[in-house]
Design a protein around this motif. Sequence first.
Motif, PDB file in Angstrom:
ATOM      1  N   GLY A 166      12.700  47.473  16.238  1.00 17.40           N
ATOM      2  CA  GLY A 166      12.686  48.845  15.771  1.00 17.40           C
ATOM      3  C   GLY A 166      13.245  49.863  16.752  1.00 17.40           C
ATOM      4  O   GLY A 166      13.421  51.023  16.405  1.00 17.40           O
ATOM      5  N   THR A 185      19.741  46.165  17.153  1.00 17.94           N
ATOM      6  CA  THR A 185      20.868  45.708  16.340  1.00 17.94           C
ATOM      7  C   THR A 185      21.951  46.782  16.248  1.00 17.94           C
ATOM      8  O   THR A 185      23.140  46.496  16.411  1.00 17.94           O
ATOM      9  CB  THR A 185      20.382  45.358  14.913  1.00 17.94           C
ATOM     10  OG1 THR A 185      19.160  44.641  15.014  1.00 17.94           O
ATOM     11  CG2 THR A 185      21.393  44.540  14.180  1.00 17.94           C
ATOM     12  N   THR A 186      21.499  47.989  15.992  1.00 17.78           N
ATOM     13  CA  THR A 186      22.444  49.104  15.895  1.00 17.78           C
ATOM     14  C   THR A 186      23.235  49.255  17.200  1.00 17.78           C
ATOM     15  O   THR A 186      24.459  49.437  17.177  1.00 17.78           O
ATOM     16  CB  THR A 186      21.667  50.416  15.621  1.00 17.78           C
ATOM     17  OG1 THR A 186      20.816  50.206  14.495  1.00 17.78           O
ATOM     18  CG2 THR A 186      22.597  51.568  15.350  1.00 17.78           C
ATOM     19  N   ASP A 202      18.908  61.793  19.968  1.00 16.31           N
ATOM     20  CA  ASP A 202      19.112  62.903  19.039  1.00 16.31           C
ATOM     21  C   ASP A 202      17.814  63.262  18.322  1.00 16.31           C
ATOM     22  O   ASP A 202      17.697  64.348  17.767  1.00 16.31           O
ATOM     23  CB  ASP A 202      20.191  62.539  18.011  1.00 16.31           C
ATOM     24  CG  ASP A 202      19.897  61.202  17.332  1.00 16.31           C
ATOM     25  OD1 ASP A 202      19.619  60.220  18.052  1.00 16.31           O
ATOM     26  OD2 ASP A 202      19.941  61.145  16.096  1.00 16.31           O
ATOM     27  N   GLU A 249      23.177  57.641  14.328  1.00 15.37           N
ATOM     28  CA  GLU A 249      23.166  56.324  13.687  1.00 15.37           C
ATOM     29  C   GLU A 249      24.554  55.729  13.481  1.00 15.37           C
ATOM     30  O   GLU A 249      24.685  54.574  13.123  1.00 15.37           O
ATOM     31  CB  GLU A 249      22.445  56.422  12.343  1.00 15.37           C
ATOM     32  CG  GLU A 249      20.979  56.802  12.501  1.00 15.37           C
ATOM     33  CD  GLU A 249      20.202  56.720  11.209  1.00 15.37           C
ATOM     34  OE1 GLU A 249      19.696  55.639  10.905  1.00 15.37           O
ATOM     35  OE2 GLU A 249      20.137  57.741  10.499  1.00 15.37           O
TER      36      GLU A 249
HETATM   37  P1  GDP Z   1      16.072  46.864  15.887  1.00 18.97           P
HETATM   38  O1  GDP Z   1      14.897  46.415  15.073  1.00 18.97           O
HETATM   39  O2  GDP Z   1      15.698  47.123  17.286  1.00 18.97           O
HETATM   40  O3  GDP Z   1      17.254  45.948  15.765  1.00 18.97           O
HETATM   41  O4  GDP Z   1      16.454  48.292  15.302  1.00 18.97           O
HETATM   42  P2  GDP Z   1      17.676  48.746  14.394  1.00 18.97           P
HETATM   43  O5  GDP Z   1      18.948  48.601  15.125  1.00 18.97           O
HETATM   44  O6  GDP Z   1      17.579  48.113  13.076  1.00 18.97           O
HETATM   45  O7  GDP Z   1      17.384  50.320  14.303  1.00 18.97           O
HETATM   46  C1  GDP Z   1      16.214  50.850  13.755  1.00 18.97           C
HETATM   47  C2  GDP Z   1      16.515  52.222  13.155  1.00 18.97           C
HETATM   48  O8  GDP Z   1      16.879  53.131  14.176  1.00 18.97           O
HETATM   49  C3  GDP Z   1      17.697  52.206  12.200  1.00 18.97           C
HETATM   50  O9  GDP Z   1      17.394  53.013  11.103  1.00 18.97           O
HETATM   51  C4  GDP Z   1      18.841  52.822  13.019  1.00 18.97           C
HETATM   52  O10 GDP Z   1      19.789  53.475  12.220  1.00 18.97           O
HETATM   53  C5  GDP Z   1      18.097  53.792  13.889  1.00 18.97           C
HETATM   54  N1  GDP Z   1      18.813  54.101  15.140  1.00 18.97           N
HETATM   55  C6  GDP Z   1      19.251  53.249  16.095  1.00 18.97           C
HETATM   56  N2  GDP Z   1      19.831  53.923  17.108  1.00 18.97           N
HETATM   57  C7  GDP Z   1      19.758  55.242  16.808  1.00 18.97           C
HETATM   58  C8  GDP Z   1      20.155  56.470  17.479  1.00 18.97           C
HETATM   59  O11 GDP Z   1      20.703  56.499  18.582  1.00 18.97           O
HETATM   60  N3  GDP Z   1      19.881  57.639  16.814  1.00 18.97           N
HETATM   61  C9  GDP Z   1      19.249  57.663  15.605  1.00 18.97           C
HETATM   62  N4  GDP Z   1      19.010  58.850  15.049  1.00 18.97           N
HETATM   63  N5  GDP Z   1      18.865  56.545  14.968  1.00 18.97           N
HETATM   64  C10 GDP Z   1      19.100  55.359  15.545  1.00 18.97           C
END
Ligand code: GDP
Length: 299
Positions: A108, A112-113, A254, A280
């Motif tokens: 979370g 991944t992002t 942000d 995002e």
């Molecule tokens: P993971 O479970 O760690 O792989 O998390 P994800 O990559 O799926 O990201 C979780 C949520 O955080 C998603 O809705 C992303 O779009 C959001 N997210 C990730 N990085 C950022 C960021 O730098 N800014 C914002 N506003 N949202 C982000």
Amino acid sequence: QRLKEGLSKTKKGITDKIDVLVQSYQSIDEDLFEELEEILITADIGVNTTMEVIDELRNTIKQEKIKDPQEIKNLLKQKLTDILNQLSSTDLNVEPTPSIILVVGVNGVGKTTSIGKIAHRLKKQGKRVLLAAGDTFRAAAIDQLKIWGDRVGVDVIKHQEGSDPAAVIYDAIQAARARNIDVLICDTAGRLHNKKNLMNELGKVFKVVEREYPQATKEILLVLDATTGQNAIQQAKTFKEVANISGLVLTKLDGTAKGGIVIAISRELNIPVKLIGVGEKMEDLQEFHVKNFVSALFG
Ligand code: GDP
């Protein structure tokens, strides 16, 4: 510009408050320092860093016999820049190639992002990139990485949900070799039930990397969610005990007025923040440069 927008909440939390503060004072006194301290601590810059900045500020003001509260903002900007400049280099360590980036962090936080965004960055620099879906505990994590891979235009090595993460990384390394890949970026599962558990899960992956890819330049990035404040620092401490973290990625800056956490984390853990997430979208991952960061905050 994206950086400025991304940090606008933090800017409001720090500099806009300082503007109001200095206007309400005719002269510089202890009350002013105390209120300033409060602003910095509220922005999560960290108690130690705040104390250090305030002490230096107090000294300079005394030595140079500064009387005008309006000068505080510039002085503060200077002190923060000086302190942040002591942090080590922030470039991603991907040279010489081949290189491998292991990305760790709890679910979370934006792991991944961030992997997708890093892949995009490196690809734009002309590098051949491959992704490995090493978080096999969640089907969603594998799917999500594949979506990013398609979006960015890089392949993803994946197995089924529930399979051995170390086996995925093994396959990915063989593929990276066969395809002459410059940078292999590996997702990992970050289930932080307890330290032993985490150590077992990550340890196996690290071993495969050591054994199968000894010549690769290695980077272990820990992804932290800036909106979780002190919690992020706690996570970082735990990960630091089990892995040789070489850099931090701080996401969702942000979404918080407490962006000072960048400063607290890098100083308390003595690990450089290499990248910051400010949105995002694919482009919303920026290198962390002290000068740009402080400029974005102080305008
Ligand atoms: P993971 O479970 O760690 O792989 O998390 P994800 O990559 O799926 O990201 C979780 C949520 O955080 C998603 O809705 C992303 O779009 C959001 N997210 C990730 N990085 C950022 C960021 O730098 N800014 C914002 N506003 N949202 C982000």
